[in-house]
Write a protein that holds these residues in place. Structure first.
Motif, short mmCIF file in Angstrom:
data_model
loop_
_atom_site.label_atom_id
_atom_site.label_comp_id
_atom_site.label_asym_id
_atom_site.label_seq_id
_atom_site.Cartn_x
_atom_site.Cartn_y
_atom_site.Cartn_z
N LEU A 199 0.84 -1.20 0.00
CA LEU A 199 0.00 0.00 0.00
C LEU A 199 0.88 1.26 0.00
O LEU A 199 0.64 2.22 -0.75
CB LEU A 199 -0.89 -0.01 1.25
CG LEU A 199 -1.81 1.17 1.44
CD1 LEU A 199 -3.15 0.88 0.75
CD2 LEU A 199 -2.08 1.43 2.91
N GLN A 200 1.90 1.24 0.84
CA GLN A 200 2.80 2.40 0.94
C GLN A 200 3.56 2.62 -0.35
O GLN A 200 3.80 3.75 -0.76
CB GLN A 200 3.75 2.19 2.14
CG GLN A 200 3.04 2.39 3.47
CD GLN A 200 3.60 1.55 4.60
OE1 GLN A 200 4.47 0.71 4.39
NE2 GLN A 200 3.10 1.76 5.81
N PHE A 201 3.90 1.52 -1.02
CA PHE A 201 4.61 1.63 -2.29
C PHE A 201 3.75 2.40 -3.31
O PHE A 201 4.23 3.31 -3.99
CB PHE A 201 4.92 0.23 -2.82
CG PHE A 201 5.60 0.22 -4.16
CD1 PHE A 201 6.97 0.37 -4.25
CD2 PHE A 201 4.88 0.07 -5.33
CE1 PHE A 201 7.61 0.39 -5.47
CE2 PHE A 201 5.50 0.08 -6.56
CZ PHE A 201 6.87 0.24 -6.63
N VAL A 202 2.47 2.04 -3.37
CA VAL A 202 1.55 2.72 -4.30
C VAL A 202 1.43 4.19 -3.93
O VAL A 202 1.45 5.08 -4.78
CB VAL A 202 0.17 2.03 -4.28
CG1 VAL A 202 -0.84 2.81 -5.12
CG2 VAL A 202 0.28 0.60 -4.80
N LEU A 203 1.35 4.47 -2.63
CA LEU A 203 1.21 5.86 -2.18
C LEU A 203 2.46 6.68 -2.46
O LEU A 203 2.38 7.86 -2.82
CB LEU A 203 0.91 5.89 -0.68
CG LEU A 203 -0.51 5.56 -0.30
CD1 LEU A 203 -0.67 5.60 1.21
CD2 LEU A 203 -1.48 6.53 -0.96
N ILE A 204 3.62 6.06 -2.27
CA ILE A 204 4.88 6.80 -2.52
C ILE A 204 4.91 7.24 -3.98
O ILE A 204 5.21 8.39 -4.30
CB ILE A 204 6.11 5.91 -2.18
CG1 ILE A 204 6.19 5.71 -0.66
CG2 ILE A 204 7.39 6.55 -2.70
CD1 ILE A 204 7.15 4.62 -0.24
N TRP A 205 4.56 6.33 -4.88
CA TRP A 205 4.56 6.68 -6.31
C TRP A 205 3.44 7.68 -6.62
O TRP A 205 3.66 8.65 -7.34
CB TRP A 205 4.43 5.42 -7.17
CG TRP A 205 5.77 4.79 -7.39
CD1 TRP A 205 6.38 3.90 -6.57
CD2 TRP A 205 6.68 5.05 -8.45
NE1 TRP A 205 7.63 3.56 -7.07
CE2 TRP A 205 7.83 4.25 -8.23
CE3 TRP A 205 6.65 5.86 -9.58
CZ2 TRP A 205 8.92 4.26 -9.09
CZ3 TRP A 205 7.74 5.86 -10.45
CH2 TRP A 205 8.87 5.06 -10.20
N GLY A 206 2.26 7.43 -6.05
CA GLY A 206 1.12 8.32 -6.31
C GLY A 206 1.38 9.73 -5.80
O GLY A 206 0.94 10.71 -6.39
N GLY A 210 -1.05 17.11 0.60
CA GLY A 210 -1.35 16.08 1.61
C GLY A 210 -0.92 14.71 1.12
O GLY A 210 -0.37 13.90 1.87
N LEU A 211 -1.15 14.46 -0.17
CA LEU A 211 -0.76 13.17 -0.75
C LEU A 211 0.77 13.04 -0.77
O LEU A 211 1.31 11.97 -0.48
CB LEU A 211 -1.33 13.07 -2.17
CG LEU A 211 -1.23 11.72 -2.86
CD1 LEU A 211 -2.00 10.65 -2.11
CD2 LEU A 211 -1.74 11.82 -4.30
N THR A 262 1.89 12.44 2.68
CA THR A 262 1.55 11.05 3.01
C THR A 262 2.59 10.10 2.40
O THR A 262 2.96 9.10 3.01
CB THR A 262 0.14 10.70 2.48
OG1 THR A 262 -0.79 11.62 3.04
CG2 THR A 262 -0.26 9.29 2.86
N ALA A 263 3.06 10.42 1.20
CA ALA A 263 4.09 9.58 0.57
C ALA A 263 5.35 9.55 1.43
O ALA A 263 5.95 8.50 1.63
CB ALA A 263 4.42 10.11 -0.83
N LEU A 264 5.74 10.71 1.97
CA LEU A 264 6.94 10.75 2.83
C LEU A 264 6.71 9.95 4.11
O LEU A 264 7.57 9.19 4.56
CB LEU A 264 7.30 12.19 3.18
CG LEU A 264 7.76 13.10 2.03
CD1 LEU A 264 8.11 14.48 2.54
CD2 LEU A 264 8.96 12.49 1.32
N ILE A 265 5.52 10.12 4.70
CA ILE A 265 5.22 9.39 5.94
C ILE A 265 5.17 7.89 5.64
O ILE A 265 5.69 7.07 6.41
CB ILE A 265 3.88 9.86 6.54
CG1 ILE A 265 3.98 11.33 6.97
CG2 ILE A 265 3.48 8.99 7.73
CD1 ILE A 265 2.67 11.94 7.43
N ALA A 266 4.56 7.53 4.50
CA ALA A 266 4.46 6.12 4.13
C ALA A 266 5.86 5.52 3.94
O ALA A 266 6.12 4.39 4.35
CB ALA A 266 3.64 5.97 2.85
N GLY A 267 6.75 6.30 3.33
CA GLY A 267 8.11 5.83 3.14
C GLY A 267 8.79 5.56 4.47
O GLY A 267 9.42 4.52 4.68
#
Lengths: 629, 72
Positions: A205-212, A414-415, A418-423
């Protein structure tokens, strides 16, 4: 690569603390996007709790992962946000030379892991890399590897936690303790509840968010820069202004200027990149670091385990698009409020020019001295010394957040955050899940309590996650109050990796390697590597000896130290093996090449074969290196 | 992972749909009111097309991997 952070990033949090104004202010929509993300990862943990009851389920995700899930998790556990920001900053400083850490520093090792090493890890059914060493060399080597790995995981997790909290403070103005507590409690919850399966699912999930969240920045940046040609032209122009044209051309060549240390901005030599980075560090990390190998061990069959790193390698090759490219774009697109070009500087200069609450430089003389060593124009230096709004300097490591703030409005910002936090969270979840497995199997079960029930070990695993996160938080606060510790903690990986690689490669591919040789080779290699590190730390001029050139820069130290440590360990293992008694071949079945009959895999069409995809990876990898030669 | 359980791709679909709706919604608001955010290239209306891309991907994943239908 985890642990091999860019030199400029080494002291990142310590100095960023001095920043005064946050770079961005979040709107309600941004906060909603971040809150939804936290809600989702915790929901996944709660949902998966029922599927983490046995030790096989909790520590190995039931060995049910498909190649795609294991592969994306494998590459995601490595995509830490500090690494993203650090390498974007390195691209700003050194150009596409930084891409070496994504291509030669990863791809050959990932393919080798999938095609050559994975069968041994998978067939021997080990739960961990130290577990493999235990089967091959006995308890001594296994314990050294397990204890060093467990310490490294927890300390690294704490350092990264602190560094991420500081980034959140600088970018958003968030309180450091708030960031540390919220992110670590979320990770502890979802990994503690759902075990490795939850960590892996969230990593995908985090991988998708980092790219998104991160992909939009280079897309918009390339539009504004006028495409590749426009970007190249502007970088050449800016470099000419800053350095008289010396380094500008080198920004676009990965190999052409590696013939001597002084011909490229990174101060490295091709031999260090090929043998130190491309072989020792890269193979050490991607094939022996349990943080990533654990994801592949969770695959549902051997073919999936072999395919996972190969699938991951495609995404690893693409990562420079969201990391290196924003750094290069930052060179030409970042602007001050008055429209002039914003030049980024090193963390030491940012610290020297830190401002007081009233917006004035705290130490004018120190700031002047620090700025005189940079390429900042006289006008830019005067502006900083005059103080006031928009006068504050920013560091290379802020290139990525600055680019995000430049292009991303409400919702998209925000997205991006979120990508940085997800990473960050994917990296931390990787740390604690790997720590939990090694602690439970290779330390607690092996050295403390061998006779516990399965449910007892699951409980120990869950508790170790909570304790691991608590110790990480302690390490984060320790680093906050004693910044000097940070350099040592960040060096741990580079100290352990080379001796570990030597022990595993000799053990896996040479039947003659003996128990004592494995143990002594690993232990003495760690001592040797740590000694080299301390030598350069205490006597900076020793860098010239370690890297074999007076022109070498700190980036060269890691790669050459790893190379010497690997050679040292290898020689020790070779010599001791030849004078001690080897184990009978029959005992090495499933552990060593030449003594193992690998299971026959069901035939598949050529387009589903791991060899076909590996060949495609190799062709693309070679093509990219030639294209950017 | 099995058919009776919710696959991770479905969770990803739910998240992308939610984000897509929020971001596209904001982009349409910007478009309708002309009140663009103070960022570079705001006239490119990135929230509209990037949000729509997330939404489309999310719908695809939700439909393809909805519980009860999905394979491994």
């Amino acid at each position: 690569m985890h642990g091999i952070v860019p030199a400029a990033n080494a002291s990142l949090p310590a100095f960023l603390l001095f920043s005064a104004e946050p770079l961005a202010h979040l709107r309600l929509l941004d906060i909603a996007i971040i809150a939804i993300y936290f809600g989702m990862v915790i929901w996944i943990g709660i949902y998966l709790k029922g599927q983490a009851n046995t030790s096989e389920e909790f520590f190995m995700a039931g060995r049910e992962m498909t190649a795609w899930i294991a592969g994306l998790s494998f590459v995601s556990a490595n995509l830490g946000s500090l690494e993203l920001m650090g390498w974007a900053g390195s691209a700003y400083q050194y150009g596409i030379l930084a891409t070496h850490w994504y291509w030669i520093g990863a791809i050959p090792a990932m393919v080798f892991l999938g095609l050559v090493m994975m069968p041994f890890y998978y067939v021997c059914k080990t739960h961990s890399v130290p577990g493999y060493l235990g089967l091959r060399y006995g308890k001594g080597a296994s314990s050294v590897a397990a204890i060093s790995f467990a310490i490294e995981m927890i300390l690294m997790s704490g350092v990264n936690m602190f560094a991420m909290a500081v980034v959140m403070k600088v970018v958003l103005g968030w309180d450091i303790s708030f960031s540390i507590i919220v992110s670590s409690v979320a990770v502890a919850l979802y990994v503690g509840l759902g075990g490795l399966r939850s960590a892996i699912f969230n990593e995908v999930l985090q991988f998708v968010l980092i790219w998104g969240g991160a992909l939009l920045v280079p897309i918009l940046g390339m539009i504004q820069a006028g495409g590749v040609m426009g970007l190249k032209k502007q970088i050449m122009h800016n470099m000419q202004t800053m350095t008289g044209g010396v380094a500008g051309d080198s920004y676009f060549h990965m190999w052409r200027d590696l013939g001597s240390f002084s011909a490229n901005p990174m101060g490295v030599h091709w031999s260090g990149i090929v043998f130190g980075l491309g072989f020792v560090i890269s193979f050490g990390y991607w094939t022996t670091d349990f943080l990533v190998v654990q994801r592949v061990l969770a695959a549902h069959n051997l073919r999936a385990a072999r395919m996972a790193p190969i699938i991951a390698s495609f995404f690893k090759m693409a990562t420079p698009f969201i990391v290196i490219l924003p750094g290069l774009l930052g060179l030409v697109l970042l602007q001050n409020g008055d429209g002039s070009r914003r030049e980024l500087v090193g963390e030491d200069v940012v610290a020297a020019c830190s401002m007081t609450g009233s917006g004035a430089v705290a130490d004018v003389a120190g700031c002047q001295a620090a700025m005189s060593k940079t390429s900042l124009s006289a006008a830019a230096q005067s502006k900083v010394l005059a103080g006031g709004p928009d006068a504050e300097l920013h560091s290379y490591n802020q290139a990525l957040p600055l680019m995000m703030v430049r292009y991303l409005g409400p919702g998209l910002l925000g997205l991006g955050i979120t990508a940085l936090i997800a990473g960050f969270m994917s990296g931390m979840a990787g740390n604690v899940s790997a720590f939990s497995t090694v602690w439970t199997y290779d330390i607690y079960k092996s050295l403390i309590n061998k006779k516990g029930s399965d449910s007892h070990y699951v409980l120990v695993g869950r508790l170790s996650i909570l304790i691991g996160v608590a110790v990480s938080i302690g390490a984060a606060y320790l680093v906050m109050h004693a910044h000097g510790i940070m350099d040592y903690v960040q060096a741990l990986f580079s100290i352990f990796v080379a001796p570990l690689l030597a022990s595993i490669l000799w053990g896996m591919f040479w039947t003659r390697a003996t128990k004592l040789a494995g143990f002594i080779g690993l232990l003495s290699g760690i001592v040797f590597s740590a000694s080299l590190f301390m030598w350069v730390k205490l006597t900076p001029s020793a860098l010239a000896s370690v890297a074999l050139s007076p022109d070498a820069k700190p980036m060269a130290e890691n790669v050459f130290r790893a190379l010497w440590a690997f050679l040292f360990s290898s020689i020790v293992i070779l010599v001791i093996s030849l004078v001690t008694k080897a184990r009978p071949i029959a005992e090495l079945d499933g552990l060593v090449y030449g003594a193992t009959k690998l299971p026959t895999e069901e035939p598949v069409p050529w387009y589903r074969s791991e060899y076909t995809w590996a060949l495609l990876v190799v062709v693309i990898f070679a093509g990219l290196n030639i294209l950017f030669w | 992972m099995h058919g009776s359980k919710i696959p991770i791709w479905f969770f990803i679909g739910v998240l992308l749909v939610t984000y897509g709706l929020l971001i596209t919604g904001y982009g349409i608001y910007e478009l309708a009111t002309g009140q663009l955010a103070d960022v570079a290239l705001s006239q490119a209306h990135a929230p509209v097309w990037w949000g729509a891309t997330l939404l489309a991907l999310g719908i695809f994943y939700m439909a393809k991997f909805r519980p009860g239908k999905a394979k491994k």
